[in-house]
Design a protein around this motif. Structure first.
Motif, PDB file in Angstrom:
ATOM      1  N   MET A   1       0.833  -1.202   0.000  1.00  0.00           N
ATOM      2  CA  MET A   1       0.000   0.000   0.000  1.00  0.00           C
ATOM      3  C   MET A   1       0.862   1.244   0.000  1.00  0.00           C
ATOM      4  O   MET A   1       2.010   1.227   0.458  1.00  0.00           O
ATOM      5  CB  MET A   1      -0.939  -0.006   1.217  1.00  0.00           C
ATOM      6  N   ASP A   2       0.285   2.312  -0.487  1.00  0.00           N
ATOM      7  CA  ASP A   2       1.002   3.574  -0.608  1.00  0.00           C
ATOM      8  C   ASP A   2       0.485   4.566   0.440  1.00  0.00           C
ATOM      9  O   ASP A   2      -0.536   4.346   1.090  1.00  0.00           O
ATOM     10  CB  ASP A   2       0.800   4.156  -2.010  1.00  0.00           C
ATOM     11  N   PHE A   3       1.239   5.669   0.582  1.00  0.00           N
ATOM     12  CA  PHE A   3       0.862   6.694   1.549  1.00  0.00           C
ATOM     13  C   PHE A   3       0.159   7.853   0.852  1.00  0.00           C
ATOM     14  O   PHE A   3       0.468   8.208  -0.276  1.00  0.00           O
ATOM     15  CB  PHE A   3       2.107   7.211   2.279  1.00  0.00           C
ATOM     16  N   LEU A   4      -0.775   8.460   1.562  1.00  0.00           N
ATOM     17  CA  LEU A   4      -1.437   9.644   1.034  1.00  0.00           C
ATOM     18  C   LEU A   4      -0.488  10.826   0.991  1.00  0.00           C
ATOM     19  O   LEU A   4      -0.507  11.613   0.033  1.00  0.00           O
ATOM     20  CB  LEU A   4      -2.663   9.980   1.894  1.00  0.00           C
ATOM     21  N   GLY A   5       0.360  10.930   2.020  1.00  0.00           N
ATOM     22  CA  GLY A   5       1.283  12.060   2.067  1.00  0.00           C
ATOM     23  C   GLY A   5       0.517  13.379   2.132  1.00  0.00           C
ATOM     24  O   GLY A   5      -0.477  13.516   2.851  1.00  0.00           O
ATOM     25  N   ASP A   6       0.983  14.360   1.358  1.00  0.00           N
ATOM     26  CA  ASP A   6       0.311  15.661   1.366  1.00  0.00           C
ATOM     27  C   ASP A   6      -0.591  15.838   0.146  1.00  0.00           C
ATOM     28  O   ASP A   6      -0.905  16.950  -0.253  1.00  0.00           O
ATOM     29  CB  ASP A   6       1.331  16.798   1.436  1.00  0.00           C
ATOM     30  N   LEU A   7      -1.007  14.718  -0.437  1.00  0.00           N
ATOM     31  CA  LEU A   7      -1.895  14.789  -1.595  1.00  0.00           C
ATOM     32  C   LEU A   7      -3.247  15.382  -1.210  1.00  0.00           C
ATOM     33  O   LEU A   7      -3.772  15.152  -0.118  1.00  0.00           O
ATOM     34  CB  LEU A   7      -2.155  13.395  -2.169  1.00  0.00           C
ATOM     35  N   TYR A   8      -3.844  16.131  -2.112  1.00  0.00           N
ATOM     36  CA  TYR A   8      -5.220  16.606  -1.949  1.00  0.00           C
ATOM     37  C   TYR A   8      -5.880  16.566  -3.304  1.00  0.00           C
ATOM     38  O   TYR A   8      -5.250  16.956  -4.312  1.00  0.00           O
ATOM     39  CB  TYR A   8      -5.251  18.030  -1.384  1.00  0.00           C
ATOM     40  N   ASP A  36     -11.831  -5.404 -16.935  1.00  0.00           N
ATOM     41  CA  ASP A  36     -10.546  -5.853 -17.490  1.00  0.00           C
ATOM     42  C   ASP A  36     -10.771  -6.325 -18.922  1.00  0.00           C
ATOM     43  O   ASP A  36     -11.399  -7.352 -19.164  1.00  0.00           O
ATOM     44  CB  ASP A  36     -10.002  -6.989 -16.628  1.00  0.00           C
ATOM     45  N   MET A  37     -10.271  -5.526 -19.877  1.00  0.00           N
ATOM     46  CA  MET A  37     -10.421  -5.856 -21.301  1.00  0.00           C
ATOM     47  C   MET A  37      -9.153  -6.473 -21.874  1.00  0.00           C
ATOM     48  O   MET A  37      -8.961  -6.513 -23.092  1.00  0.00           O
ATOM     49  CB  MET A  37     -10.783  -4.604 -22.090  1.00  0.00           C
ATOM     50  N   GLY A  38      -8.275  -6.944 -20.985  1.00  0.00           N
ATOM     51  CA  GLY A  38      -7.039  -7.553 -21.431  1.00  0.00           C
ATOM     52  C   GLY A  38      -5.952  -6.519 -21.613  1.00  0.00           C
ATOM     53  O   GLY A  38      -5.115  -6.298 -20.724  1.00  0.00           O
ATOM     54  N   PRO A  60       3.956  -0.110 -16.349  1.00  0.00           N
ATOM     55  CA  PRO A  60       3.515  -1.104 -15.360  1.00  0.00           C
ATOM     56  C   PRO A  60       2.135  -0.804 -14.766  1.00  0.00           C
ATOM     57  O   PRO A  60       1.647  -1.559 -13.937  1.00  0.00           O
ATOM     58  CB  PRO A  60       4.593  -0.996 -14.286  1.00  0.00           C
ATOM     59  N   LEU A  61       1.493   0.306 -15.182  1.00  0.00           N
ATOM     60  CA  LEU A  61       0.186   0.664 -14.601  1.00  0.00           C
ATOM     61  C   LEU A  61      -0.874  -0.390 -14.902  1.00  0.00           C
ATOM     62  O   LEU A  61      -1.756  -0.640 -14.078  1.00  0.00           O
ATOM     63  CB  LEU A  61      -0.273   2.020 -15.143  1.00  0.00           C
ATOM     64  N   LEU A  62      -0.753  -1.029 -16.082  1.00  0.00           N
ATOM     65  CA  LEU A  62      -1.741  -2.036 -16.446  1.00  0.00           C
ATOM     66  C   LEU A  62      -1.725  -3.194 -15.457  1.00  0.00           C
ATOM     67  O   LEU A  62      -2.772  -3.637 -14.967  1.00  0.00           O
ATOM     68  CB  LEU A  62      -1.486  -2.534 -17.857  1.00  0.00           C
ATOM     69  N   GLY A  63      -0.549  -3.671 -15.123  1.00  0.00           N
ATOM     70  CA  GLY A  63      -0.434  -4.761 -14.158  1.00  0.00           C
ATOM     71  C   GLY A  63      -0.907  -4.345 -12.777  1.00  0.00           C
ATOM     72  O   GLY A  63      -1.556  -5.118 -12.057  1.00  0.00           O
ATOM     73  N   GLN A  64      -0.586  -3.113 -12.398  1.00  0.00           N
ATOM     74  CA  GLN A  64      -1.018  -2.604 -11.103  1.00  0.00           C
ATOM     75  C   GLN A  64      -2.547  -2.516 -11.043  1.00  0.00           C
ATOM     76  O   GLN A  64      -3.170  -2.907 -10.054  1.00  0.00           O
ATOM     77  CB  GLN A  64      -0.406  -1.220 -10.857  1.00  0.00           C
ATOM     78  N   ALA A  65      -3.162  -2.038 -12.118  1.00  0.00           N
ATOM     79  CA  ALA A  65      -4.614  -1.890 -12.153  1.00  0.00           C
ATOM     80  C   ALA A  65      -5.315  -3.241 -12.129  1.00  0.00           C
ATOM     81  O   ALA A  65      -6.410  -3.376 -11.570  1.00  0.00           O
ATOM     82  CB  ALA A  65      -5.026  -1.105 -13.390  1.00  0.00           C
ATOM     83  N   ARG A 100      -7.015   9.539 -18.141  1.00  0.00           N
ATOM     84  CA  ARG A 100      -5.906   8.647 -18.522  1.00  0.00           C
ATOM     85  C   ARG A 100      -4.916   8.617 -17.367  1.00  0.00           C
ATOM     86  O   ARG A 100      -4.329   9.632 -17.002  1.00  0.00           O
ATOM     87  CB  ARG A 100      -5.216   9.163 -19.777  1.00  0.00           C
ATOM     88  N   ILE A 101      -4.755   7.437 -16.762  1.00  0.00           N
ATOM     89  CA  ILE A 101      -3.947   7.331 -15.546  1.00  0.00           C
ATOM     90  C   ILE A 101      -2.472   7.567 -15.850  1.00  0.00           C
ATOM     91  O   ILE A 101      -1.893   6.933 -16.732  1.00  0.00           O
ATOM     92  CB  ILE A 101      -4.123   5.956 -14.882  1.00  0.00           C
TER      93      ILE A 101
END
Length: 586
Positions: A1-8, A36-38, A60-65, A100-101
């Motif tokens: 898992m990741d941290f939110l940090g100072d994101l808003y 998931d469309m492959g 690598p975003l596809l694998g992460q998603a 678009r991520i």
């Protein structure tokens, strides 16, 4: 898992439109759906403002998603892009764009929920209440609670603009049982003594009038340890109002525009002023002190038509001071005999000794009461307005029995034959209630509303000699068969208050013990005053189109007064019991 940090977040999930195309945005929310469309992944990201589609097709975003599951909490960085024409979703406010991520962070994992969040399929209420935190994510509940918030804001604005003060009254107070049972709170520092949670702020709001704070309101929690009922809550919220130097008409003139403002929040325009009807008329015409005016089928007295009837049961009922009353089912002349028999059976289940019927058919008069005479029955069909189309239903007995029975039957038949227009809002002030009601079990008078309600001026001198005939300066606000508010002009004379307590079987000594501080306060120059309490939960449910008030309350109890989510009520630590000087049950 990741941290939110100072994101808003830069935008909510319901905010993005075509004019945001090209912008870099940050969305924070829950994974609503995964498709998931492959070679490409589409995700719907949700917060309480809406849903936005996000998409990725690059590693690598596809694998992460691909590892995401519904209800995970995520942060999405990306650029807003237009959807292709064939993928536009006009059902979503954000349906013309997608993100678009560029970067994806998983802020928290999630177990598989016991029911779907993305759809509104049926889920058993016990399951919804046990996992209320998940139920609150569903669109239906969020919509209801947002509506409730807007209602309360409209209420506060309305009263503020008219010089009312919102003043908090105590939650820990003195037990003054009258009506429902109090919730008691043991005092640790005063062994053997108890506070009570207020059934209403009644005495305190009257004291505010004595204190010169002439216009008060409060959106307040109240508590009643009532026997189990399907749609009651042990804690509920009311809009509490009190006005010094008030007449009944002044209260009406303040509350009717408030109701109009509340309904306008839901996009509903209503007409004022509301109709007014005496309690006695409501009971005679509708068999209820909260009549649904959308339903026709008014109850009619037919005793005069059958004054000379040879039919024994009716003749005996009328001779003993009883009544013969009936109602007409529109179009009932055409329903089947089997359906008529079901209606008769239902009435008997409700407590009727019998239900007589008559109608005109192509073959002439049809009836279950030939012994009442064809001429009289034909006259009854004419007088009642049944004509050749309606079904006349009649029953005899005491006035109270007949009114109650026909009132309940009227509502049941209206539902069965779809005689209610759900788009209509019919408001009614029911006035001139009896001040007292006779409790046959305890053989004593009890207050019809509460013991601080003023008798009508004309009946004041009759309180001692004929308490059952005294009317009250009390009024209920009724909407479509539901009481949404009740109030009265209060007693401001301490001697009248003492007299009323005596009639209720409360001695001067007991009154001083239970209400002494209040009676003392009345003796220091109390202005005439009155007010009302409106049921916020009930109003919100009506406007949301919900059959149960539990669906407009964030954390309700069940009909058994249990909180399934927190498992309350529950046993407490023996040390706490000892500190409170209480002994556990054996």
């Amino acid at each position: 898992m990741d941290f939110l940090g100072d994101l808003y977040r830069t935008h909510t999930c319901g905010e993005l439109r075509a004019d945001h195309v090209g912008r870099e945005v940050i969305l924070l929310g829950w994974v609503h759906r995964v498709r998931d469309m492959g070679a490409v992944i589409f995700l719907d990201i949700r917060d309480r403002y809406g849903v936005t589609q996000v998409v990725t097709e690059a590693e690598p975003l596809l694998g992460q998603a691909k590892r995401l599951k519904t209800e995970m909490v995520v942060a999405v960085f990306g650029q807003v892009a237009p959807r292709s024409p064939e993928t536009v979703n006009d059902k979503l406010d954000t349906g013309h764009v997608e993100v678009r991520i560029g970067e994806l962070r998983v802020l928290n994992d999630a177990r598989r929920p016991p029911f779907g969040i993305a759809d509104e399929s049926f889920v058993a209420e016990d399951t919804r209440l046990r996992y209320r935190y998940l139920d609150l994510r569903r669109q239906r509940m969020q919509k209801n609670l947002i509506l409730r918030h807007k209602l309360t804001m409209a209420i506060r604005r309305y009263f503020d603009e008219r010089g009312f003060l919102e003043i908090e009254t105590p939650i820990l107070t003195k037990s003054t049982p009258e009506g429902a049972r109090d919730y008691l709170v043991p005092s640790r520092v005063h062994p053997g003594e108890f506070f009570a949670l207020p059934q209403s702020p009644q005495i305190f709001k009257q004291i505010l009038m004595i204190g010169g704070l002439d216009r008060y309101f409060q959106i307040v929690k109240c508590f009643r340890d009532e026997d189990l009922r399907a749609d009651r809550q042990p804690e509920f919220t009311q809009v509490d109002v009190e006005i010094a130097f008030a007449s009944q008409q002044l209260v009406f003139s303040m509350i009717e525009p408030l109701i109009a403002a509340i309904f306008e929040v839901a996009g509903i325009q209503i007409t004022t002023p509301f109709r007014t009807m005496p309690y006695s008329e409501a009971m005679a015409r509708y068999g209820s002190d909260k009549p649904d005016l959308r339903v026709g089928m008014e109850i009619q007295d037919l005793g005069a038509v059958f004054a000379e009837t040879p039919f024994g049961p009716v003749r005996e009922a009328l001779a003993s001071g009883g009544v013969l009353r009936g109602l007409v089912v529109p179009g009932g002349a055409k329903i089947s005999r089997a359906e008529v028999d079901k209606i008769v059976a239902e009435a008997i289940e409700m407590g009727a000794g019998g239900l007589l019927w008559a109608r005109q058919t192509e073959k002439g008069l049809a009836t279950s009461a030939k012994a009442m005479g064809e001429e009289a029955l034909t006259r009854a069909l004419e007088v009642s307005g049944a004509g050749n189309d309606g079904l006349l239903l009649m029953t005899a007995g005491t006035e109270a029995q007949v009114s109650k029975l026909l009132g309940a039957l009227r509502l049941s038949l209206a539902k069965r034959f779809n005689l209610v227009d759900p788009s209509r809002y019919e408001f009614l002030w029911v006035v001139d209630f009896p001040l007292f009601d006779w409790d046959a079990d305890d053989k004593r008078w009890v207050a019809m509303h509460h013991p601080f309600t003023s008798p009508s001026d004309a009946d004041l001198a009759r309180m001692t000699e004929a308490p059952g005939e005294v009317t009250a300066k009390a009024y209920d606000l009724v909407l479509n068969g539901s009481e949404i508010g009740g109030g009265s002009i209060r007693i401001h004379d301490p001697e009248i208050q003492r007299q009323l307590f005596r009639l209720l079987g409360i001695s001067d000594e007991e009154a001083k013990l239970r209400f002494g501080f209040f009676i003392d306060a009345l003796e220091f120059g109390t202005p005439p005053h009155g007010g009302i309490a409106l049921g916020l939960d009930r109003i919100a449910a009506l406007l949301a189109g919900e059959p149960s008030i539990r669906d407009v309350i964030a954390f309700p109890k069940t009909a058994a007064a249990v909180d399934l989510m927190s498992d309350a009520p529950s046993a407490v630590d023996p040390r706490q019991m000892k500190e409170l000087h209480l002994k556990p049950l054996a």
